[in-house]
Scaffold this active site. Structure first.
Site: not given
Ligand code: GLY
Length: 318
Positions: A47, A150, A168, A178, A180-181, A201-202, A204
Site C-alpha cells: 500500500s 498509509t 501511500t 482519487r 485520500g487524506d 491512516t485508514g 481517507g
Molecule cells: N488513508 C489513505 C487513503 O485513504 O488513501
C-alpha cells in the site's frame, strides 16, 4: 532527547534507520525521509511506493505529504505514477513559498527536472493481485487493508524540531485521480514544533471529514496530553460521522508531543505502530480500544513473525 513514531509494523526497518540518524544529530526531516523511503522501496508493502496495489485501471498511483513543524512549510504530491520516492519530492516542495503541492504530470515534471529517481512501480506480485481482484465478482468494496495502509511518520529531533510525513498508494481499485487524506495537510499529517505532530491512516474520505491530524495537534496546543488528544479527537470524529452519516470507516492515528511523549488511537482491531526514542530499542506496539480509550502493548514475537509471513507469502494467479 528524540522520538520517532510511525503507523504500522511496516515502518520498523525505516524507523531503525531514522533512529541511527537521529542519534547522530541529523535533522529530523532527513531522518523522516529516510524512514519513509525504506517503506516505499520495499516491494512487499503493498500500500506504499514500489509494489503498491494499482487503481482500477491497473496503474500504481501514489500520494505523499510532508510538513516542517518549525517553518510550517508543507509539500505534497498527488496521483504520481513514476516517482520512486514521493516523500522525497514532497519534502523538497515543502521548502517553496508557492507551488508546493503538485499533482500528476506537474509533479512528475518537477521530479524529473530535479533529478528524483524514476521507476516502474508495478511489481509482478501487485499485478497478480490486481488480475485476481478483477476476476472476482462482488468484491469491489474500497477498504483500507487489514494491518497495512498509509505509512505516516512523526519525528522530534534533538534540537526540538518536529516534522510529519506520509506516503501511500491509496485504496486498491480506486478511481484514477482519487486522493485520500495522505497528501492533504491537516488530514493525513500535521506538525507544529510548538506543540507536536500527528499522522493518520485508514479511510481517507472519513479522515478528511474531521481534519484529524490538525485537530489532534490543536488539542495538544491547548494543553491536552498527547494520548488524550488522540483518543478524544478520534472518538469525537467517529461519533459525529455515525450521527451525521450513519457509519464510519477505519480511523487510526499516531502522534507525539514536543516533550517526546507519544500517543495512538484507533477504531480498528490490532492497529500496529512503531516507536523509537533516544537510548531505547524501537518497539512495535499493537493497539486496541476499550471504553473509548486506546490501549497498547508490545507485539509478541509470534505476532511479528505472522505479520512478515502474511506480507511475503507467495501469490498465484486464480
Ligand atoms: N488513508 C489513505 C487513503 O485513504 O488513501
Amino acid at each position: 532527547m528524540w522520538t520517532v513514531i510511525a503507523t504500522w509494523r511496516m515502518a520498523l526497518e525505516g524507523i531503525e534507520k531514522a533512529s541511527a540518524m537521529l542519534d547522530q544529530n541529523i535533522d529530523g526531516g532527513e531522518a523522516l525521509e529516510a524512514a519513509v523511503k525504506e517503506v516505499e522501496d520495499n516491494p512487499y508493502y503493498k500500500s506504499v511506493g514500489y509494489g503498491g496495489l494499482p487503481n482500477e485501471q491497473g496503474v500504481v498511483e501514489l500520494d505523499a505529504g510532508f510538513m516542517n513543524g518549525s517553518t510550517l512549510g508543507v509539500g505534497a504530491v498527488c496521483g504520481v505514477h513514476r516517482i520512486a520516492n514521493p516523500i522525497a519530492v514532497a519534502r523538497s516542495l515543502s521548502e517553496y513559498e508557492t507551488n508546493s503541492i503538485l499533482v500528476s504530470e506537474g509533479a512528475e515534471a518537477y521530479a524529473k527536472e530535479h533529478g528524483f529517481q524514476q521507476k516502474d512501480l508495478l511489481t509482478e506480485r501487485a499485478e497478480i493481485l490486481y488480475e485476481n481482484r478483477m476476476k472476482e465478482t462482488g468484491k469491489t468494496v474500497l477498504k483500507p487493508y487489514n494491518g497495512h495502509d498509509t505509512v505516516g511518520v512523526c519525528v522530534l529531533d534533538i534540537k526540538g524540531h518536529i516534522d510529519a510525513g506520509t506516503s501511500t498508494s491509496g485504496l486498491f481499485m480506486k478511481k484514477p485521480g482519487r486522493i485520500g487524506d495522505s497528501p492533504i495537510v491537516g488530514s493525513g499529517f500535521y506538525a507544529d514544533s510548538a506543540a507536536g505532530a500527528a499522522t493518520a491512516t485508514g479511510l481517507g474520505e472519513d479522515l478528511m471529514r474531521g481534519c484529524l491530524s490538525y485537530e489532534i495537534v490543536r488539542r495538544m496546543k491547548q494543553g491536552m496530553a498527547v494520548q488524550e488528544a488522540c483518543d478524544s479527537a478520534l472518538n469525537d470524529l467517529e461519533t459525529e460521522l455515525i450521527q451525521q452519516r450513519g457509519h464510519c470507516g477505519d480511523l487510526s492515528v499516531v502522534a507525539l508531543a514536543k516533550d517526546g511523549s507519544f500517543g495512538a488511537a484507533t477504531n480498528i482491531k490490532d492497529f500496529s505502530f512503531t516507536v523509537s526514542q533516544s537510548g531505547k530499542q524501537p518497539i512495535v506496539y499493537v493497539a486496541n480500544r476499550a471504553d473509548k480509550h486506546t490501549f497498547y502493548e508490545p507485539a509478541s514475537q509470534q505476532w511479528m513473525d505472522d505479520y512478515m509471513h502474511e506480507r511475503m507469502k507467495p501469490v498465484s494467479r486464480l
